[in-house]
Design a protein around this motif. Structure first.
Motif, short mmCIF file in Angstrom:
data_model
loop_
_atom_site.label_atom_id
_atom_site.label_comp_id
_atom_site.label_asym_id
_atom_site.label_seq_id
_atom_site.Cartn_x
_atom_site.Cartn_y
_atom_site.Cartn_z
N UNK B 1 0.84 -1.19 0.00
CA UNK B 1 0.00 0.00 0.00
C UNK B 1 0.88 1.25 0.00
N UNK B 3 0.77 4.26 1.39
CA UNK B 3 1.13 4.87 2.66
C UNK B 3 2.26 4.08 3.34
N UNK B 4 2.18 2.75 3.25
CA UNK B 4 3.21 1.92 3.88
C UNK B 4 4.56 2.11 3.22
N UNK B 7 5.99 5.43 4.52
CA UNK B 7 6.46 5.29 5.90
C UNK B 7 7.75 4.48 5.93
N UNK B 11 11.28 5.66 7.53
CA UNK B 11 11.98 4.89 8.56
C UNK B 11 13.39 4.55 8.12
N UNK B 12 13.55 4.20 6.85
CA UNK B 12 14.89 3.90 6.33
C UNK B 12 15.80 5.11 6.48
N UNK B 14 15.54 7.54 8.63
CA UNK B 14 15.90 7.70 10.05
C UNK B 14 16.99 6.71 10.44
N UNK B 15 16.82 5.46 9.99
CA UNK B 15 17.80 4.42 10.34
C UNK B 15 19.18 4.78 9.80
N UNK B 16 19.20 5.26 8.57
CA UNK B 16 20.50 5.61 7.98
C UNK B 16 21.11 6.81 8.69
N UNK B 283 11.82 -15.90 10.32
CA UNK B 283 10.85 -15.97 9.24
C UNK B 283 9.61 -15.25 9.72
N UNK B 284 9.09 -14.41 8.88
CA UNK B 284 7.98 -13.61 9.35
C UNK B 284 7.13 -13.13 8.19
N UNK B 285 6.01 -12.57 8.55
CA UNK B 285 5.12 -12.03 7.55
C UNK B 285 5.56 -10.62 7.21
N UNK B 286 5.51 -10.27 5.95
CA UNK B 286 5.69 -8.86 5.64
C UNK B 286 7.02 -8.49 5.07
#
Lengths: 252, 286, 279
Positions: B1, B3-4, B7, B11-12, B14-16, B283-286
């Protein structure tokens, strides 16, 4: 003949190139309970999770073919996936109450949808809980943590949590696998009432449950749809040898 | 989506920017410190023991020696205690007791280094002076204080490494008739080896980078130490002691001391990262 | 004669328990030593008055305020950045080159000694960015210092939230961000807070870095651009320069009590977190 609620046409799904569902054609009608049976890794869950596009979140998932809901392909780019997931409500094998109160669990989906009006929330909750045969058990303790409920109650809460969103399709992935016979019976009773206003897709490993609690049954094997038909016919006069073998093996 | 995606991009960013701090530190420390090393010559800076800022003499060999001495001393003490603690808490202690003792180890990590230094000065230093002789402020005092200070670091990483060893090893070994202790020394420690090495290296990094406690107990003399009872000055204390009044070439020389420290620490960190096992991917969703 | 393995084991275990006992005895000794010497001097006026005569007399109120400002501000800056980084690493990307770079950076940053942070903060914040020796320079320096801790603890807390919660949230029609906000963070907040509280403790304890960036002014800071001496630095100066042992012990006691309180808080939060995600 009535139009199908959901029409699956030549649908393929694979993970990292490994096919999980192969060229599936299937129709799901309003006011019916369709059971999907088959041994482990036959593509039942993958198919179920394609109906609300939950597979999209898995890495390496790809698909082809169409799934039409009311004639509209759910994989079209202009589809609102969040809205789709609200309308195709999903219940998982293990009840997963979020670590909040019963009330917060029930209103979470509505709040996500932007519904905040207290009267609407309360009204929808009551209707959903009555459908799930849970109202009398929790109506006085909605603020208690959801995880104090028994396993069967938790699963009915998870069903109610989906029902508050007023879905027209309900997909359940082995919803009774961890439950005792009494809890299972309550959920099956709920499905009888729910089919008046919902299409229900029930994946189950328990063929007896399929025989009891469905109107039609589809048999999947290694990603292929082997046979689909009225439950009574599938269980008494299957047309395919493999269906018969599976059912006999199960009952054997 | 959509918006995701937006965001995610924010976030990337900010992380960098968070880790860009590391780049900034490197650039600014090097920019202040490297020129004077080049001007004096590496040999003059690293291999001379003459540190007389008023005469323009900047040789840090004695501080390199001092840092190495206290770090090795601290590691020797810290490793024995940490491994003992880690082994006993993971292998020989009832789970309830371990759970009660672990927060105390964290508390040990929380005590300010100035407090360690101070208690060292008022208790340990006189003890060394009276029993072993010398000024008391010494390599030995610094090693003991630093050994205690790095203990929580080594212990907690070593505990993680020991707990990561599959319990089937233990069962298999016990089934062959080994005692629990034989199993620990022959099987479990070997399986956890790389994690323990990483723990020790990180602990040494802590020791060599520690400042305030060392200033207080090491004596800060500008000599290469010849015995455990000699006072020493470390790279860190040199910076902290003189930054307050340094200017010009002197200040640059202190930054150059910082560059030296930074390079040593970074090499230790990279070594430790190489030894520590890779984090298991989830292992995770997303 | 061959010593039986059982006896060797007994000796080894006794030896290791002795090491453990010594360690915890040292911990108790340090705490008791400082508190016994210092607490009698910790009076209401000591906590609320300004120091007089370089700290020989008077109290430590400006240092309490300075510590509060420097530590609070640094955590206020570091927490959102650290938590956002952790969210990115866990929820918005897959393990790959980018996560490896970010993790490597954070791991290296975690190993940088505080005196280097001090040097950097001095030349970057105080001089290059013209903030001077000030509360602001000090707190930004400390923010950078505790960032790796906050990233790591937040990441662990977020990873501990069961994946099924995410599935449920998506199934009920949430976007990823809604899922992160309402489900993941709501469950992970006690765990994240633990990391933040421990970071706050590290800021309060830190001396070398604040000495080079926040300065050592004794007066009450009136703005973020004022220099301010923190408790840890005040204690260092009092004891190192032999100004007043009684006040040094008293300051150290205040410091220790703050650290004890923060550790207890962190411990309590962690228990709450474990109860919540049910590990």
């Amino acid at each position: 003949m009535q139009l199908p609620k959901i029409s699956v046409q030549g649908f393929n799904a694979s993970f990292n190139g490994k096919p999980a569902v192969k060229n599936l054609d299937l129709e799901i009608f309003a006011q019916e309970r369709l059971a999907i049976i088959g041994p482990a890794s036959s593509g039942k869950t993958t198919f179920l999770r394609s109906l609300n596009r939950l597979n999209d979140l898995e890495r390496g998932f790809s698909h082809s073919g169409d799934i039409l809901r009311d004639g509209k392909n759910i994989y079209d780019p202009d589809i609102d996936v969040a809205e789709l997931r609200r309308k195709v409500g999903m219940v998982y094998a293990v009840p997963v109450p979020l670590p909040w109160s019963i009330y917060d669990n029930l209103v979470y989906g509505l709040r996500l949808a932007g519904i905040r009006d207290r009267a609407t929330l309360d009204n929808r909750i009551e209707v959903a809980l009555r459908y799930a045969f849970l109202w009398d058990e929790v109506k006085d303790r909605l603020q208690e943590p959801a995880n104090v409920l028994s396993g069967g109650q938790q699963q009915r809460l998870c069903i109610a949590r989906v029902l508050v969103l007023e879905p027209d399709v309900l997909v359940l992935d082995e919803p009774c696998s961890g439950l005792d016979p009494i809890s299972t019976a309550k959920i099956e009773d709920a499905l009888v009432a729910l089919k008046e206003s919902h299409s229900i897709v029930l994946v189950t490993n328990n063929t007896k449950q399929a025989a009891r609690a469905s109107d039609r049954t589809a048999f999947l094997l290694l990603g292929d749809l082997i046979e689909v038909g009225p439950t009574s016919q599938i269980f008494t006069r299957p047309t395919q040898k493999r269906t018969n073998d599976y059912l006999v093996g199960q009952f054997g | 989506m959509k918006q995701d995606k937006i965001i995610g991009a924010i976030l990337l960013l900010v992380a960098l920017s968070a880790i860009s701090g590391l780049g900034l530190i490197t650039v600014f420390i090097f920019r202040e410190g490297v020129p004077i090393i080049l001007r004096l010559g590496a040999r003059q800076f690293f291999l001379s023991t003459d540190w007389e800022p008023s005469l323009g003499k900047f040789g840090i060999l004695s501080m390199i020696g001092g840092s190495l001495a206290v770090t090795v001393g601290a590691a020797a003490i810290g490793v024995v205690f940490s491994l003992g603690l880690a082994i006993v808490l993971t292998q020989f202690s009832p789970p309830g007791l371990s759970a009660a003792l672990k927060p105390l180890i964290e508390l040990l990590a929380g005590i300010p280094s100035v407090v360690y230094g101070f208690v060292g000065v008022v208790t340990l230093v006189p003890l060394i002076r009276h029993t072993l002789g010398g000024p008391g402020l010494s390599v030995l005092a610094a090693s003991i204080v630093l050994g205690i200070m790095i203990l929580p670091t080594i212990t907690s990483i070593a505990i993680d490494a020991l707990q990561a060893v599959s319990p089937t090893y233990l069962e298999g070994s016990i089934a062959l008739g080994a005692t629990r202790w034989q199993t620990v020394t022959m099987v479990i420690l070997r399986a956890a080896r790389s994690g323990i090495v990483a723990a020790v290296i990180l602990g040494m990094g802590r020791a060599i980078g520690e400042t305030m406690a060392v200033i207080m107990v090491a004596g800060n003399a500008l000599e290469v130490p010849h015995s455990l009872l000699d006072p020493v000055r470390t790279l860190t204390s040199n910076i902290a002691l003189e930054m307050g009044y340094a200017s010009g070439a002197h200040r640059q020389a202190l930054f150059a001391t910082g560059v030296t420290l930074f390079v040593i620490i970074t090499l230790l960190n990279i070594a430790a990262l190489g030894f520590s096992r890779r984090r298991p991917a989830r292992s995770r969703v997303g | 004669m061959r010593v039986s393995p059982a006896i060797i084991q007994r000796i080894a275990v006794v030896f290791m328990w002795a090491l453990a006992a010594i360690t915890f005895a040292v911990l108790v000794f340090i705490l008791a030593y400082v508190l016994l010497h210092g607490l009698p001097h910790v009076t209401w006026s000591f906590l609320t008055q300004s120091p007089a005569n370089m700290g020989r007399a008077g109290g430590i109120f400006p240092m309490i305020l300075g510590t509060f400002l420097v530590s609070g501000l640094s955590v206020l800056v570091a927490a959102p950045v650290g938590v956002a980084t952790a969210i990115y690493l866990t929820e918005y990307t897959h393990e790959g080159r980018m996560t490896a770079v970010i993790r490597f950076g954070a791991d290296c940053l975690a190993g940088v000694p505080s005196i280097i942070f001090g040097l950097f903060g001095f030349v970057f914040f105080a001089i290059t960015l013209r903030m001077g020796l000030s509360v602001l320079s000090g707190s930004l320096t400390l923010a950078l210092m505790v960032l790796p801790t906050i990233i790591r603890t937040s990441e662990e807390a977020i990873r501990a939230v069961p994946d099924t919660y995410r599935q449920v949230s998506y199934g009920l029609g949430s976007t990823r961000w809604q899922m992160v906000l309402y489900v993941v963070l709501r469950s992970a907040i006690p765990g994240i807070s633990t990391g933040i509280v421990l970071s706050l403790g590290r800021c309060i304890s830190e001396t070398a870095a604040v000495m080079l960036t926040a300065g050592s002014a004794l007066r009450l800071p009136r703005s973020l651009f004022d220099s301010s001496r923190t408790l840890a630095l005040h204690f260092y100066i009092l004891s190192r320069e032999g100004i007043s042992m009684a006040n040094a012990y008293a300051t150290a006691s205040v410091l220790i009590i703050a650290i004890l309180a923060l550790n207890l808080l962190a411990y309590w939060l962690m228990r709450k977190f474990v109860a919540k995600v049910g590990r």
